[in-house]
Write a protein that holds these residues in place. Structure first.
Motif, short mmCIF file in Angstrom:
data_model
loop_
_atom_site.label_atom_id
_atom_site.label_comp_id
_atom_site.label_asym_id
_atom_site.label_seq_id
_atom_site.Cartn_x
_atom_site.Cartn_y
_atom_site.Cartn_z
N LEU A 208 3.34 23.70 2.67
CA LEU A 208 2.33 24.49 1.99
C LEU A 208 2.34 24.21 0.49
O LEU A 208 1.60 24.84 -0.27
CB LEU A 208 2.58 25.98 2.25
N ARG A 209 3.20 23.30 0.06
CA ARG A 209 3.30 22.95 -1.37
C ARG A 209 3.32 21.44 -1.48
O ARG A 209 4.37 20.83 -1.63
CB ARG A 209 4.57 23.56 -1.98
N TYR A 210 2.16 20.84 -1.39
CA TYR A 210 2.07 19.38 -1.37
C TYR A 210 2.33 18.82 -2.77
O TYR A 210 1.55 19.07 -3.69
CB TYR A 210 0.70 18.95 -0.86
N PRO A 211 3.39 18.05 -2.94
CA PRO A 211 3.73 17.54 -4.27
C PRO A 211 3.18 16.15 -4.56
O PRO A 211 3.44 15.59 -5.62
CB PRO A 211 5.27 17.50 -4.21
N GLY A 212 2.48 15.57 -3.63
CA GLY A 212 2.02 14.19 -3.74
C GLY A 212 2.60 13.36 -2.61
O GLY A 212 3.60 13.73 -1.99
N TRP A 213 1.95 12.24 -2.35
CA TRP A 213 2.30 11.45 -1.18
C TRP A 213 3.74 10.92 -1.22
O TRP A 213 4.45 10.95 -0.22
CB TRP A 213 1.32 10.28 -1.02
N GLY B 225 -0.22 10.78 13.21
CA GLY B 225 -1.28 11.59 12.62
C GLY B 225 -0.91 12.12 11.24
O GLY B 225 0.26 12.40 10.95
N LEU B 226 -1.92 12.25 10.39
CA LEU B 226 -1.76 12.80 9.04
C LEU B 226 -2.97 13.68 8.75
O LEU B 226 -4.10 13.21 8.82
CB LEU B 226 -1.66 11.68 8.01
N GLU C 135 1.34 5.00 5.80
CA GLU C 135 0.80 4.49 4.54
C GLU C 135 -0.67 4.10 4.71
O GLU C 135 -1.50 4.34 3.84
CB GLU C 135 1.62 3.29 4.06
N THR C 136 -0.98 3.49 5.85
CA THR C 136 -2.37 3.11 6.13
C THR C 136 -3.27 4.34 6.20
O THR C 136 -4.36 4.36 5.61
CB THR C 136 -2.45 2.32 7.44
N LEU C 137 -2.81 5.38 6.91
CA LEU C 137 -3.59 6.60 7.02
C LEU C 137 -3.77 7.25 5.66
O LEU C 137 -4.86 7.75 5.34
CB LEU C 137 -2.93 7.56 8.00
N HIS C 138 -2.71 7.25 4.86
CA HIS C 138 -2.83 7.85 3.53
C HIS C 138 -3.85 7.09 2.68
O HIS C 138 -4.64 7.70 1.94
CB HIS C 138 -1.47 7.86 2.83
N GLY C 139 -3.86 5.77 2.80
CA GLY C 139 -4.86 4.99 2.06
C GLY C 139 -6.28 5.35 2.47
O GLY C 139 -7.16 5.50 1.61
#
Length: 264
Positions: free
Chosen positions: A103-108, A135-136, A239-243
Motif C-alpha cells: 500500500l506504499r509503493y516506493p518505485g519499481w 502478473g503485475l 521488467e517487461t511488464l513494468h516497461g
C-alpha cells in the motif's frame, strides 16, 4: 493516446493506491498441507508477522453437456500471509501462487528488491517447474483535492481514450453517473493488459471505517505474461511488464496532470 514514449518519471504526488505482483505455478500440494516453516525462516527478517487462513475454492462442474452435470465442492485453499513490521508489505503463498503487495509503493526498483529474496527462497525450496502466469497490477487512485485540481474536469487530466464522453463540455461532469472504460489490450506476443479507468467513489470495506465522498479517478492496470515462463526468466518477465505499464500510464495522463503530480 493509449501508449506514450514520454520518459519514465518519478512523481512526488504519485497516485499508486496498491501494487500487486503475482506469479502462478502448477499446483504444489505440499504447500496446502504442510506449514512453510523453512520459507518463513528465509524471509522472517523482512516479513516477521505471520497468519494463515482458509480460502474457499470455486466449485468444480463436471458432466457439462451431458444429462446430469454435477457441482463438486472443492477443499479450501490454505493461504499463508507474511506481513512486514509496518503492515505496508504483504506476501501471500498458496499451492498455486506467490504474491507480493504493498500500500506504499516506493518505485519499481525498491518494489523489485522486496520481491527478490522471497522469490529466490520460494524457487530454492519448492522448485516449481515454471510459472504459468506472471502478473503485475497497479491500482492508481487520483484525488483532485489532493492534487490541488478542484473544479478541473477529468477530461482535462486524462486522455480521450478513457474519457471520451466527458470530452463534451456542454454536459456537466456530475451528470455522468457512470462513465467507466474497460479494455483488454495485447501488448506483445505474450503480454496483455486489462484496464479499468473512470471516476467513482472509493469505498472502505473495514467495519466502521469512515467513507470518503470525494469522486476520484481510478486507473487500474492488470498486466500479465501467460505461457510457461522458466523460473530463471521471471525477473525479466516482470521488467517487461513494468516497461509496458510505464507506456500505458504515461499515455493515459495529460501534461496538466503531470504538472500537478510534481515530477522529481
Amino acid at each position: 493516446m493509449l501508449f506514450s514514449d514520454h520518459p519514465r518519471t518519478h512523481y512526488r504526488n504519485a497516485p499508486a493506491h496498491e501494487v500487486i505482483c503475482q506469479l502462478r505455478f502448477p499446483s504444489i500440494l505440499t504447500i496446502n498441507t504442510v506449514e512453510p516453516a523453512d520459507f518463513q525462516e528465509a524471509i522472517r527478517a523482512e516479513f516477521p508477522q505471520y497468519a494463515r487462513r482458509q480460502d474457499a475454492a470455486p466449485p468444480r462442474i463436471t458432466g457439462l453437456g451431458g444429462p446430469s452435470p454435477k457441482v463438486e465442492q472443492q477443499p479450501p485453499v490454505t493461504n499463508y500471509n507474511f506481513v512486514s513490521e509496518d503492515n505496508q508489505w504483504k506476501l501471500n503463498l498458496t499451492k498455486d501462487f506467490i504474491a507480493l503487495s504493498t500500500l506504499r509503493y516506493p518505485g519499481w526498483e525498491e518494489f523489485a528488491l522486496h520481491l527478490d529474496k522471497p522469490l529466490a527462497a520460494f524457487i530454492r525450496l519448492y522448485k516449481p517447474a515454471y510459472f504459468l502466469r506472471v502478473g503485475l497490477r497497479y491500482v492508481n487512485v487520483f484525488s483532485r483535492s489532493r492534487l490541488g485540481l478542484e473544479g478541473v474536469r477529468w477530461s482535462e487530466l486524462f486522455a480521450p481514450a478513457y474519457t471520451a464522453p466527458m470530452q463534451d463540455t456542454s454536459i456537466a461532469e456530475d451528470r455522468f453517473l457512470n462513465c467507466g472504460c474497460d479494455l483488454t489490450l495485447k501488448l506483445d506476443s505474450s503480454c496483455r493488459a486489462k484496464i479499468h479507468a473512470g471516476p467513482g467513489v472509493v469505498k472502505r470495506n473495514a467495519p466502521g471505517a469512515p467513507q470518503d465522498p470525494e469522486v476520484k479517478f481510478l486507473f487500474d492496470m492488470d498486466l500479465s505474461m501467460n505461457g510457461n515462463t522458466p523460473c530463471t526468466l521471471a525477473a525479466g518477465a516482470l521488467e517487461t511488464l513494468h516497461g509496458h505499464s510505464t507506456r500505458l500510464f504515461e499515455g493515459a495522463i495529460t501534461d496538466r496532470l503531470r504538472d500537478a503530480m510534481d515530477a522529481e
